[in-house]
Design a protein around this motif. Structure first.
Motif, PDB file in Angstrom:
ATOM      1  N   VAL A  45       1.677   5.058   8.783  1.00 24.03           N
ATOM      2  CA  VAL A  45       0.416   5.086   8.027  1.00 24.03           C
ATOM      3  C   VAL A  45       0.618   4.828   6.540  1.00 24.03           C
ATOM      4  N   GLY A  46       1.844   4.567   6.111  1.00 25.25           N
ATOM      5  CA  GLY A  46       2.070   4.280   4.703  1.00 25.25           C
ATOM      6  C   GLY A  46       3.455   4.723   4.257  1.00 25.25           C
ATOM      7  N   ALA A  47       3.826   4.266   3.050  1.00 25.14           N
ATOM      8  CA  ALA A  47       5.151   4.600   2.527  1.00 25.14           C
ATOM      9  C   ALA A  47       5.153   4.526   1.016  1.00 25.14           C
ATOM     10  N   VAL A  48       6.050   5.272   0.415  1.00 27.34           N
ATOM     11  CA  VAL A  48       6.295   5.172  -1.021  1.00 27.34           C
ATOM     12  C   VAL A  48       7.790   4.961  -1.233  1.00 27.34           C
ATOM     13  N   GLY A  65       3.623   3.292  -4.073  1.00 28.84           N
ATOM     14  CA  GLY A  65       3.251   2.802  -2.756  1.00 28.84           C
ATOM     15  C   GLY A  65       3.894   1.468  -2.435  1.00 28.84           C
ATOM     16  N   GLN A  66       4.355   1.318  -1.197  1.00 36.81           N
ATOM     17  CA  GLN A  66       5.034   0.089  -0.772  1.00 36.81           C
ATOM     18  C   GLN A  66       4.517  -0.344   0.595  1.00 36.81           C
ATOM     19  N   ALA A  67       4.422  -1.662   0.785  1.00 37.89           N
ATOM     20  CA  ALA A  67       4.123  -2.217   2.108  1.00 37.89           C
ATOM     21  C   ALA A  67       5.451  -2.556   2.775  1.00 37.89           C
ATOM     22  N   ALA A 113      -4.374   8.577  -2.109  1.00 41.88           N
ATOM     23  CA  ALA A 113      -4.813   7.728  -1.007  1.00 41.88           C
ATOM     24  C   ALA A 113      -4.408   6.274  -1.180  1.00 41.88           C
ATOM     25  N   THR A 114      -4.215   5.821  -2.422  1.00 47.89           N
ATOM     26  CA  THR A 114      -3.862   4.415  -2.662  1.00 47.89           C
ATOM     27  C   THR A 114      -2.487   4.066  -2.118  1.00 47.89           C
ATOM     28  N   LYS A 115      -1.683   5.076  -1.771  1.00 48.29           N
ATOM     29  CA  LYS A 115      -0.327   4.826  -1.307  1.00 48.29           C
ATOM     30  C   LYS A 115      -0.227   4.791   0.218  1.00 48.29           C
TER      31      LYS A 115
END
Length: 287
Positions: A189-192, A218-220, A266-268
């Motif tokens: 659901v996401g990563a930093v 935040g990273q994709a 939430a932006t991350k």
């Protein structure tokens, strides 16, 4: 509407209230530690579900008995993730890549310690088996330094009340990017990426914990790293998990996990993060 008991009053509690309220989940704080708790009557309101099992296991057991709710990440999940050696052993046996690691159960002889150190190309990382936030983690460049660190651990472990008398000796993976990957109900659901400021790196700092001054951006992540984090969460059977990856040009390993990860801004996270978390909460409440 479901009522969610949250055993923390820090960033996660503050950030989750409005998004979950918009999804018909009311969030309340249950104070389980650093207080007095009469055992004949519950001081807590009524809840349908807990998030996540309290970090202090003894106080958490009392709160668990009084609340009588299912937990997103129950006691077993918290204990499994907290035991770094257990995590690495389980993942390694499942062919999930992890750093080369030796667990030491104190007291160990100097000959055994020397043999453990000599399995690695220095420096080595020495870390307590069950602490969080980088507490007690050290780096040893030579045998004398390593044995000196162990001497301090011996002093700590000499107290009989210390339950965990183990620590890890681990390879140091130089120049690795450090990612905290969030997995909810088996899905990425996401990563930093956790990165020290340049000034800190110039001073020789190397720990990437946010609580030690690192920034989280935040990273994709590419599909392979997402799948690696999902594989770790699946093998550990922990539905809400932070998976720490160390990534270099030629390898990626699961370094640690955290079953009580802080929810970041939430932006991350990926679109749909709050929907996925709300779905997990409702699913757990119905068990």
């Amino acid at each position: 509407m479901h009522r969610l008991a949250v055993a923390t009053n820090a960033e996660t509690f503050e950030r989750m209230q409005a998004p979950l309220a918009a999804r018909d989940i009311e969030v309340g704080h249950v104070e389980t530690a650093e207080r007095t708790l009469p055992l004949d009557e519950s001081p807590f309101d009524e809840y349908d579900i807990g998030f996540v099992y309290p970090s202090r296991i003894m106080e958490g057991a009392v709160a668990d008995a009084m609340l009588d709710v299912p937990w997103v990440n129950d006691r077993e999940a918290i204990l499994r993730s907290r035991n770094k050696a257990d995590v690495l052993a389980r993942l390694g046996r499942a062919d999930v890549p992890v750093p080369e690691t030796v667990m030491v159960s104190n007291p160990a002889s100097e000959a055994e310690l020397t043999a453990a150190f000599e399995q690695f190309d220095p420096p080595v990382v020495v870390k307590p088996n069950s602490t969080t936030r980088g507490v007690g983690v050290a780096k040893a460049h030579d045998l004398d330094s390593f044995l000196g660190i162990v001497d301090y651990l011996d002093l700590v472990h000499d107290y009989r009340a210390v339950g965990d008398q183990s620590f890890l000796v681990q390879e140091y993976i130089a120049d690795a990017a450090d990612y905290r990957v969030m997995v909810v109900d088996g899905e990425y659901v996401g990563a930093v990426e956790r990165r020290l400021p340049e000034a800190s790196r110039e001073q020789g700092r190397w720990k990437h914990n946010v609580h030690r001054g690192a920034d989280a951006e935040g990273q994709a992540l590419p599909a392979a790293l997402r799948e690696l984090a999902e594989d770790a969460a699946d093998e550990l059977a922990i539905p809400y998990l932070g998976v720490d990856l160390l990534v270099t040009e030629d390898r990626a390993v699961v370094n640690e996990t955290n079953a009580r990860p802080t929810i970041d801004s939430a932006t991350k996270y990926e679109d749909g993060f709050w929907d996925d978390l709300a779905a997990l909460i409702r699913q757990t409440a119905e068990q």
